[in-house]
Each structure stands twice: as structure tokens, then as C-alpha cells.
Design a protein around this motif. Structure first.
Motif, PDB file in Angstrom:
ATOM      1  N   MET A 167      44.122  -2.897  87.959  1.00 24.00           N
ATOM      2  CA  MET A 167      44.759  -1.603  88.207  1.00 24.00           C
ATOM      3  C   MET A 167      45.361  -1.539  89.623  1.00 24.00           C
ATOM      4  SD  MET A 167      42.986   2.113  87.904  1.00 24.00           S
ATOM      5  CE  MET A 167      42.884   3.054  89.404  1.00 24.00           C
ATOM      6  N   TYR A 249      46.652   2.053  82.873  1.00 23.69           N
ATOM      7  CA  TYR A 249      45.320   1.879  83.456  1.00 23.69           C
ATOM      8  C   TYR A 249      44.739   3.235  83.797  1.00 23.69           C
ATOM      9  CZ  TYR A 249      48.793   1.889  87.160  1.00 23.69           C
ATOM     10  OH  TYR A 249      49.882   2.196  87.921  1.00 23.69           O
ATOM     11  N   ALA A 275      44.254   6.017  80.876  1.00 20.37           N
ATOM     12  CA  ALA A 275      45.027   4.780  80.659  1.00 20.37           C
ATOM     13  C   ALA A 275      46.102   4.999  79.605  1.00 20.37           C
ATOM     14  CB  ALA A 275      44.096   3.638  80.245  1.00 20.37           C
ATOM     15  N   SER A 389      36.480   2.140  83.773  1.00 20.35           N
ATOM     16  CA  SER A 389      37.885   1.780  83.895  1.00 20.35           C
ATOM     17  C   SER A 389      38.408   1.210  82.594  1.00 20.35           C
ATOM     18  CB  SER A 389      38.081   0.766  85.014  1.00 20.35           C
ATOM     19  OG  SER A 389      37.753   1.354  86.244  1.00 20.35           O
ATOM     20  N   VAL A 391      42.137  -0.534  80.763  1.00 25.87           N
ATOM     21  CA  VAL A 391      43.467  -1.063  81.022  1.00 25.87           C
ATOM     22  C   VAL A 391      44.135  -1.312  79.674  1.00 25.87           C
ATOM     23  CG1 VAL A 391      42.584  -3.432  81.238  1.00 25.87           C
ATOM     24  CG2 VAL A 391      44.719  -2.853  82.326  1.00 25.87           C
TER      25      VAL A 391
END
Lengths: 396, 335
Positions: A167, A249, A275, A389, A391
Motif C-alpha cells: 500500500m 488498498y 480497498a 489491511s 489489497v
């Protein structure tokens, strides 16, 4: 808005060295997980995703003499980084202006463990060894060795670290700060992390069972993976070839507990949501989800709930590849980004292993290497400290 | 796009928490311990006992910023740390080294991850925003600050950025041995501390403005000099600069800092912040907080001066730092 392309990838894990070996084993359902053989632990029966060579053997087989006495992280990183650089076909001048964002949580812990043993035994200590302890060490050693002299950084956000490095690299390219970045992460097995997860009682001593009702915990793994990210201009200028695109992301904090995920998967939901928003894609355009899927009781149910909140009854084919590689901690995000690119290249879903009774809260994960049109893959990584997170990697 | 420091908080051998804080001066010549504020004023009492010092220093700084600015909704939370929660790491390592087969307490392992500080701030304030931790030697804090400047560019406001590190028994012991075995111009007393900042893209009169931040590695002294000259030319630093704050100590200015001084006018004020912070991976966060104090006209009572600046309130300050001769950084600040 500027686009960010992937022009090179490299990987090492318990599955082997390189993209080709990973692709072969993933689609023939061959796991890299086995009882401990290299890690100097007394708990030999535990199953781990281990690269079955000593650090010195790994360094010597590449004649990386300067790495002989260095931490395992540096040597594993060198394998993945050299493949990524070769596959992107970057020359010395191009490398010189390439930025590098590494990700790690253990740093030179294997070396520090030796020092602690010496201090406890009141033996003399090699002080230079201690200088390899910090997380920044591997990034600088690798950057220096491969001549990556652009911007350098190291991220340490537990198990989401290398997704965050992807990211950050993509953001730097979009903001025009850099035209080419190598991003990814590395974590070697260490007594510290192995015993840490063991003390938390979230290791399955046998093969882990992601998204199974009777899952007991994770198998710890080790590995490294790197991606070369480039702007369109940079690719055109050097006549480089794009393998994939980083199209979205997201990073969010669960803000629930230091180690455990919230049952409803708030952080995971927000990271995936952001994302998808960032990519501008519609939900039904996501063809495959490479889940975090650690096989701990909490993660898989929390992640499943978050997937249900995002996709409703239409959750795309999904799987966890942790039962092949083990949980490679800081490297997991980039390892799974490379696996996602393999899935796009082969147009096949990576089968989820060791499933006997799939969880019932959502539809079961994909269990066969089904041929499928895969254009967009969502890949998740969640960690301690509430770090979540996601992506999105797309075909070009 | 300019970036402003809306509010800052610092814990070092001095801190910004009381009005008449004495410098924490240790008799030991190899380390400088932080002067910690009364944590119960800033952290819920039931949590203090479980937190390590690096976490407490970070939370106290973010709480002070919240109290001072009235802002607790952040655009992002970004922390840099060189060694992370090194005391808890050592505690867990000792358990493992002594007997791996005994029952191990997971608590120090849970608290050992580098992102504990950023994670705990998010947890305490229920902040779901982007949360990042950088651990990159002498550039750990700079990486976090640069990310903060990127978020401001992307349109975020109220981005919390910090740097923090703590001393541990083993770090102290090994550093002491290193000082004895390998004397070098770059070795200083080892220190600890935290510096946190609330960044905004909205101009506010009188607030410190971060004009530029440059991080770099060098290949020899000529390369270093070239890079400095470019920076000096870009910002026309031959005039208008009131003060340069070096990540050095008074009596032992390192060769890189000497080169910088040789390129600047003799009349510029020169201060050395590692005189009070000691050396650690995120010492520059203390340096930035000190520069912010000076630019805000708060003054500084302790003798860090190689050349005391003429103006009591400088308007333009350059910070230069390196870590053991590597990880160079330059900050240009103004009001």
C-alpha cells in the motif's frame, strides 16, 4: 489517477524457491508444512512451514559469502529479492533509483537469541551480532547488497506488515514521490515467535485447518516475497512488462483488543471496504478472495463474518493458503500477493487444504483448483494491534 | 502543500508536561533516562500497570496532545520506533532462553510487537483510521513523519505522528560494552524518549511549518557534501536561517555535522539536541519537538548551545541528524 503496476515478483517459502515451484505445488495441493527440522526448539513434533536448509547452506548455495554470518531474514530476503529483480529485468542504474519498503516483525531475532544465550551463560558476547537485532537491519543489508539506493523504509505492523508495504509503495507512486518501488516482507522462524504463539495456545501442533469447524490454530511459517511496483511512465520508458496491477488498498484498525479480532470483524470489514472503494470496482467484480485465514478459532470466524458483511450471500470463491506455507507473519501479505498473481496468471483458484467440516456461517472455501476467469483478487492480512489491511490485485 | 504542527508533546531527559521540570541527569556516563510525567494524569489507572514504558510515554504524549488541541479524531496514527517494545521482548526472550519447555507467560510476547504503541492509541481512543508503525533504524520517525505529510497531501487532517523508544537493561549493558570496545566519533550516551505531533494542512498563524524533510544515505563525505549543498541551494539557506539544531553533543560534534557547519554562515545559532536526548533510533522526534518549542517562543533552559542564537525566538530552523553516521536526515522548519 496514476496506475500502479507490478512488473516483477519473487518468493521463497516452505513450498520452495520461486514462483514456478509455488504454482506447481499450490495447484497440486502439496503442502510445505512438516514437523520442525531446522529451528532449534525442543518441541520437534510441532508442524511448521519451514525452509528445510540452514541459513548458512542457503547463503552458500548462492555464494552470498557476505551473508554467511547474517540473520536468516537477510538470506531469505535475498532469495525473493533477487528473483523479483530478475523477473522485472532491472539493470544497475534502474535499481540505483528504485525505492525499497521492507516489512518484518522478527528482524534479526535469530541472532539476538544467540546473544541472549551467551549473556545468560555469562559468556563473551560478539557485539556486532547485536547490531542485527532491529527490524531495520535486513532492509538496509538487502538494499545495500542489491544497490537499491532510492527511498528506504521498514514497516512493522505485525501480520499485516507486507500488505502495508504494498500500500505504501503504491501511494508513493500515485503521489509522484517515486516511479519505481520494491515492496514486500520477510520473516524467518524464530524461537521467539514460535514460543510466543505456543504460549498463546494458538498453534495447531498438527496440520492447520483454515475455515474448518474443528480448527485448532495456526502453523507458523517463514518466507519472503517482493513485488516490483512501477508507474506506467516508468514501464514505458524502460520497455518493461506489467504482470498485474495494484488497483486498490485499505488499512483500518479494529480498535478492539491488542491481539484478538472483534467477533463481527470490524477492522477486517473496514479494510476490505476501503480497498474496494479505493479501486472503484463493484463487489461482483471481485473474482477470488485470498483470505487471511490463519486457522485460529477467532480469526476465521471474524474474517468470515466480515466477508459476509461485505458480500452478503454472494461471497466470491475464497481460500486460505496458510495450510501450504504456514503463517509467515510480516511476509504473509506479500507471499499471498504473489500467490494472488499466480492465481490470475493460471486463472485458477488456490484450493483450501485440510477441510473436513467447513464452517457454517458462510459458504465453504474453494477446495479444488477450479478453472475460473479471475480478473480481480482481494487479499487480506490482519495482525496484532488491530492492524487490518487489504489489497486488490488485478489482471492487466 | 504545507504541513503544520498543530500541537506537540515530548518526553526526554526534559519533558513538556510540567511547567518547571528539572532535567533528569544521571550520574552514569553511558545513558540518559527519560524524565517521565505522572502517568496517572494521562492514562487510565487500571491500564498503567500493564503497560511498558515505551507504551506509557507514547500514550501520555498522545493524551497531552488531545488535551491541548481538543482533537481526538485522527486522520491517521503513524508511529516510528527503532527497537519497539524491547523490554517486553527481552522478558519473553529470557523465559525462552532459560527453559523453552516450562510454562511461558504470553503477556510479554503479546506486548512485544512493534505496533503496540500505535495500536494502543487506536484502542484507547477507538480510532479505526489508518494505523502504521515504522521500524527503520535512524529513519523510523522520519518514515512516520513522511507518511503523515503524504496523508496531508491526500487531503487528511489531524494526522498523529510520533517516535518513541525505551532503554532496556540489555540495551544499556551492550551499549556500555560497545562504548568501551569501539570508541568512535559517533558513539554517544544512549537515550530514550518520545515525541508526538499533530499535523494539519490548514495554515494557522504562528504554528510551526514543516517546509521540507529529506532522508538519505551517503556514499562517503563528498557525496554527503553534494547532497547538503543541493538542499542548501534549493532552500536558499545562506540567508534567513536563524538556527541549526544538530543531533550531536556539544563537546564531540561528529564529522558529518562539522561539514554542515562549514557550509553555513558563522553567525547562525548552533544547538545540539543529543546533549539532552542521548542517542537512540527516534531521537530526532525529540529534536523536532525541541525545535517546535523554540519556534513557538517557549525557550529552553538547558545548555545545548555551541553558539547561542541572537534571536530568542528563531523564525527558521534547520535540524540535521544521523544515527551512528548512517540514516541522515534534514528538516527545514519555520514560523
Amino acid at each position: 489517477m496514476k496506475k500502479v503496476y507490478v512488473s516483477g515478483v519473487g518468493i521463497i517459502s516452505a513450498l520452495g524457491v520461486g514462483v514456478a515451484e509455488h504454482a506447481r505445488k499450490l495447484f497440486s495441493k502439496e503442502t510445505g508444512i512438516a514437523p520442525v527440522s531446522i529451528l532449534p526448539t525442543k518441541h520437534r513434533a510441532y508442524h511448521v512451514g519451514e525452509i528445510k536448509k540452514t541459513t548458512q547452506d542457503l547463503a552458500e548455495s548462492h555464494r552470498w559469502a557476505e551473508f554467511n554470518d547474517k540473520s536468516r531474514n537477510i538470506v531469505l530476503g535475498a532469495y525473493a529479492l533477487s528473483e523479483a529483480i530478475e523477473s522485472a529485468e532491472l539493470n544497475t542504474d534502474q535499481l540505483n533509483e528504485t525505492g525499497f519498503i521492507n516489512a518484518t516483525t522478527v528482524g534479526g531475532m535469530d541472532k539476538t537469541e544467540v546473544i541472549h544465550g551467551q549473556l545468560l551463560a555469562q559468556e563473551s558476547v560478539d557485539l556486532s551480532t547485536y547490531l542485527h537485532h532491529d527490524c531495520g537491519d535486513s532492509g538496509h543489508a538487502l538494499g545495500n547488497h542489491f544497490g537499491l539506493n532510492g527511498f528506504r523504509s521498514t514497516i512493522s505492523t505485525a501480520c499485516s506488515s507486507s500488505t502495508n508495504s504494498i500500500m505504501q509503495g503504491a501511494r508513493m507512486i500515485k503521489l509522484g514521490i517515486s516511479e519505481r518501488m520494491i515492496v514486500g516482507g520477510v520473516d524467518a522462524l524464530s524461537l521467539f515467535t514460535f514460543n510466543g504463539f505456543r504460549s498463546l495456545q494458538i498453534l495447531d501442533p498438527d496440520w492447520c485447518k483454515p475455515f474448518d469447524m474443528n480448527r485448532k490454530g495456526l502453523n507458523l511459517g517463514e518466507g519472503a516475497a517482493y513485488l516490483v511496483l512501477e508507474s506506467e511512465e516508468s514501464l514505458q520508458e524502460r520497455n518493461g512488462k506489467a504482470l498485474a496491477e495494484i488497483s486498490g488498498y485499505g488499512n483500518a484498525n479494529d480498535a478492539f483488543h491488542q491481539t484478538a479480532s472483534s467477533e463481527e470483524g470490524n477492522g477486517a470489514y473496514m479494510a476490505m471496504n476501503s480497498a474496494i472503494e479505493n479501486s472503484g470496482l463493484q463487489l461482483d467484480q471481485i473474482d477470488y478472495v485470498n483470505a487471511h485465514g490463519t486457522a485460529t478459532p477467532i480469526n476465521d470466524s471474524s474474517e468470515g463474518n466480515a466477508l459476509k458483511r461485505i458480500f452478503g450471500t454472494k461471497i466470491p470463491p475464497y481460500s486460505s493458503t496458510k495450510a501450504y506455507t504456514g503463517h509467515t507473519l510480516a511476509a504473509a501479505g506479500s507471499v499471498e500477493a504473489v500467490i494472488s498473481i499466480i492465481a490470475i496468471r493460471e486463472q485458477k483458484v488456490c484450493p483450501n487444504l485440510n477441510l473436513t467440516a467447513p464452517i457454517e456461517s458462510i459458504n465453504p472455501p474453494a477446495q479444488d483448483a477450479t478453472k475460473l476467469s479471475i480478473k480481480h483478487v482481494l487479499s487480506n492480512s490482519f495482525g496484532f494491534g488491530g492492524n487490518c489491511s487489504s489489497v486488490i490485485i488485478s489482471a492487466v | 502543500m504545507s504541513v503544520y504542527i498543530k500541537s506537540s508533546a515530548v518526553i526526554s531527559s526534559f519533558n513538556s508536561f510540567g511547567s518547571d521540570v528539572e532535567l533528569n541527569e544521571s550520574a552514569d556516563t553511558s545513558f540518559i533516562q527519560a524524565n517521565e510525567p505522572p502517568y496517572s494524569d494521562y492514562i487510565p489507572r487500571n491500564l498503567i500497570r500493564r503497560m511498558s514504558r515505551v507504551v506509557k510515554m507514547s500514550i501520555a504524549c498522545s493524551s497531552k496532545i488531545k488535551n491541548d488541541s481538543g482533537i481526538s479524531d485522527y486522520g491517521a496514527i503513524l508511529v516510528g520506533t527503532g527497537l519497539g517494545c524491547v523490554v517486553d521482548s527481552e522478558k519473553f526472550l529470557i523465559q525462552v532462553s532459560e527453559d523453552e519447555t516450562s510454562v511461558l507467560s504470553p503477556t510479554p510476547f503479546i506486548q512485544s510487537t512493534h505496533n503496540t504503541m500505535a495500536g494502543q492509541i487506536a484502542l484507547l481512543e477507538t480510532q479505526h483510521c489508518e494505523n502504521m508503525t515504522y521500524s527503520n533504524r535512524g529513519h523510523s520517525f522520519e518514515n512516520a513523519l513522511m507518511d503523515g505529510m503524504m496523508y496531508i497531501k491526500e487531503g487528511r487532517d489531524n494526522v498523529l505522528v510520533g517516535g518513541s523508544d525505551e532503554l532496556s537493561p540489555i540495551v544499556k549493558e551492550l551499549h556500555q560494552k560497545l562504548c568501551l570496545s569501539k570508541p568512535s566519533a559517533f558513539l554517544k550516551k544512549v537515550g530514550e524518549g518520545a515525541g508526538f505531533f499533530l499535523l494539519s494542512g490548514v495554515a494557522e498563524k504562528g504554528k510551526t511549518r514543516i517546509e521540507d524533510l529529506l532522508t538519505f544515505e551517503v556514499n562517503g563525505k563528498d557525496d554527503f557534501k553534494n547532497k547538503l549543498e543541493k538542499f542548501i541551494l534549493k532552500h536558499d539557506l545562506h540567508s534567513g536561517l536563524d538556527l541549526v539544531l544538530l543531533g550531536a553533543v556539544k563537546g564531540k560534534i561528529d564529522p558529518f555535522s562539522q561539514i554542515l557547519l562549514s557550509l553555513l554562515s558563522d553567525s547562525i545559532g548552533v544547538g545540539t539536541f543529543k546533549e539532552v536526548s542521548g542517542e537512540f533510533h527516534t531521537a530526532s522526534a525529540v529534536g523536532l519537538a525541541l525545535a517546535d518549542k523554540l519556534l513557538q517562543g517557549e525557550g529552553f533552559d538547558h545548555d545545548i548551545w555551541v553558539n547561542r542564537p541572537e534571536k530568542t525566538r528563531p523564525k527558521k530552523v534547520l535540524i540535521y541528524n544521523n544515527y551512528l553516521g548512517h540514516n541522515h536526515s534534514l528538516y527545514l522548519l519555520s514560523v
